[in-house]
Design an enzyme around this catalytic site. Structure first.
Site, PDB file in Angstrom:
ATOM      1  N   HIS A  92      31.407 -20.826  18.495  1.00 10.11           N
ATOM      2  CA  HIS A  92      31.949 -19.836  17.564  1.00 10.11           C
ATOM      3  C   HIS A  92      32.423 -20.454  16.248  1.00 10.11           C
ATOM      4  O   HIS A  92      32.774 -19.732  15.304  1.00 10.11           O
ATOM      5  CB  HIS A  92      33.100 -19.065  18.218  1.00 10.11           C
TER       6      HIS A  92
ATOM      7  N   ASP B  77      28.408 -16.473  14.774  1.00 14.77           N
ATOM      8  CA  ASP B  77      29.164 -15.265  15.095  1.00 14.77           C
ATOM      9  C   ASP B  77      28.283 -14.294  15.882  1.00 14.77           C
ATOM     10  O   ASP B  77      27.057 -14.456  15.948  1.00 14.77           O
ATOM     11  CB  ASP B  77      29.668 -14.591  13.815  1.00 14.77           C
TER      12      ASP B  77
END
Length: 431
Positions: free
Chosen positions: A402, A406
């Protein structure tokens, strides 16, 4: 004669250490330049360390089973002076230097080898609080080996280190050559978990390969904030097409055309369209890789290897199927080379091969994502016309870093993979 030092080489990008799995030479052996000296396990692969010189093996510094940092000395060789010097004065200077460099080693030999401990021995002694001064070594000149300590640990009769013994051990470490001391100081020892052993329990020592896997997975989970997403894909047309051509393909090419080859091809094509997925975290920047090199996970009974299909986007389904066949064969026969494990930019894992239908993979560090291809199973599905039909369905499960990626970009990437797979037909070429 000049004494030269052979060090642990860097056998791959991001590789920082290697484990001596087997020595191929002994002290006194004459070897030529580029002859293999030892087999080394590093980041899930076996590789041979070649000799940098022609000469005679003087001393094996590391024991089998020892793990050393890149650049640490693993053995020494006596090389003829003219191999490294062109004038007698230079030879004399090097000889004097070698005498100084070898002085600690000579002192150690006078102490019958008990004053020098390998990093693996030091680590085990610290983990189990073993007083090394009370251990009789079975190695050369009475040197304590990793196997000696494992035997003591298995017996349960451990000579505990007192405070005084601990001080002596620390002094011994300070007298070691600089590189090994740095390695011991730089890496904290793995915490020992005290689990009671009951009759019938079996203790299995952790192998070098398993240790490499553990370290890489631990680093990935500690450093990369994992997120997960899954998409369901209807691969009925793919299954029908592959099943219709597999017999003729096998006769013509000599190997199987697998479902997995189609998945890898679809992923490679989608990565070309979504290059952000083909990236790596590098601290103060994100590196978007140009080449699309697909790592594939291949398991054996006791280890996991991740060979790489280079430039997968340039290959046909047939070309990818051939590479999968060849790389898997090399893993199972122990012939996989170090360079065949390097350069991966994205991993595709065929978890469906053993029946899994949903899983969350750990990212193959330092890559930014991994895709798990699950089992293809027949399920009732409501079609667009409202009718229910039995279709071949598969789950694609993606783990992502992350910091780099995304949900939006990963969702679009998976949608594209899904679209490619669902549009395979009898007109699709595998060549």
């Amino acid at each position: 004669m000049t004494l030269e030092k052979i060090t642990m080489p860097q056998l791959g990008e991001s590789v920082t250490e290697g484990t001596i799995s087997k020595w191929l030479v002994s002290p006194g052996d004459h070897v030529n330049k580029y002859d293999p000296l030892a087999e080394v396990m590093t980041d899930k692969v076996n590789a041979e360390v070649p000799s940098s010189f022609t000469g005679v093996i003087k001393e094996l510094i590391a024991e089998e089973g020892d793990t050393l940092e890149v650049g640490q000395v693993i053995c020494t060789m006596e090389v003829e002076g003219n191999a490294t010097a062109t004038a007698s004065s230079d030879s004399e200077e090097k000889t004097e230097k070698d005498k100084k460099d070898s002085a600690p080693s000579q002192e150690i030999k006078e102490n019958k080898g008990k004053a020098r401990y390998s990093p693996a021995v030091l680590k085990l002694s610290q983990e189990h609080d073993i007083d090394l001064t009370l251990v009789d070594g079975t190695g050369k000149d009475g040197r304590i080996t990793r196997k000696d300590l494992l035997k003591i640990i298995e017996s349960g009769n451990i000579p505990k280190a007192s405070n005084e013994a601990t001080v002596q051990t620390n002094q011994t470490v300070e007298n070691k050559p600089a590189a090994p001391v740095a390695a011991v100081a730089a890496k904290p020892s793995t915490p020992t978990v005290n689990i009671p052993t009951l009759p019938g329990d079996i203790e299995i020592p952790v192998s070098g390969v398993r240790k490499a896997i553990a370290n890489n997975m631990l680093r990935s989970k500690h450093e990369a904030p994992h997120a997960w997403t899954m998409m369901e894909v209807d691969v009925t047309n793919l299954v029908e097409y592959r099943d219709s051509i597999k017999s003729d393909f096998k006769k013509r090419e000599g190997f199987n055309i697998t479902y997995f080859a189609f998945f890898v091809k679809a992923v490679a094509q989608a990565l070309k369209e979504f290059p952000q997925i083909n990236s790596m975290w590098a601290g103060d920047k994100i590196i978007q890789k140009k080449d699309i090199n697909i790592s594939i996970a291949v398991a054996t009974d006791d280890a996991l290897f991740v060979p790489v299909i280079k430039n997968a986007d340039d290959k046909s389904v047939k070309g990818i199927a051939k590479e999968i066949f060849d790389l898997a064969n090399k893993v199972r026969t122990g012939t996989l080379k170090a360079d065949e494990m390097q350069g991966g930019t994205f991993t595709v894992n065929n978890t469906g091969s053993f029946g899994s239908v949903q899983s969350m993979g750990i990212i193959n560090y330092p890559q930014a994502a991994i895709l798990q291809v699950e089992s293809i199973v027949k399920r009732p599905v409501v079609m667009n016309n409202g009718m229910i039909a039995v279709r071949d369905m598969v789950n694609l499960c993606m783990s992502l870093d992350h910091r780099v990626l995304d949900g939006l970009i990963c969702g679009r990437f998976l949608q594209r993979v899904k679209q490619i797979l669902e549009n395979i037909s009898n007109e699709t070429s595998v060549y």
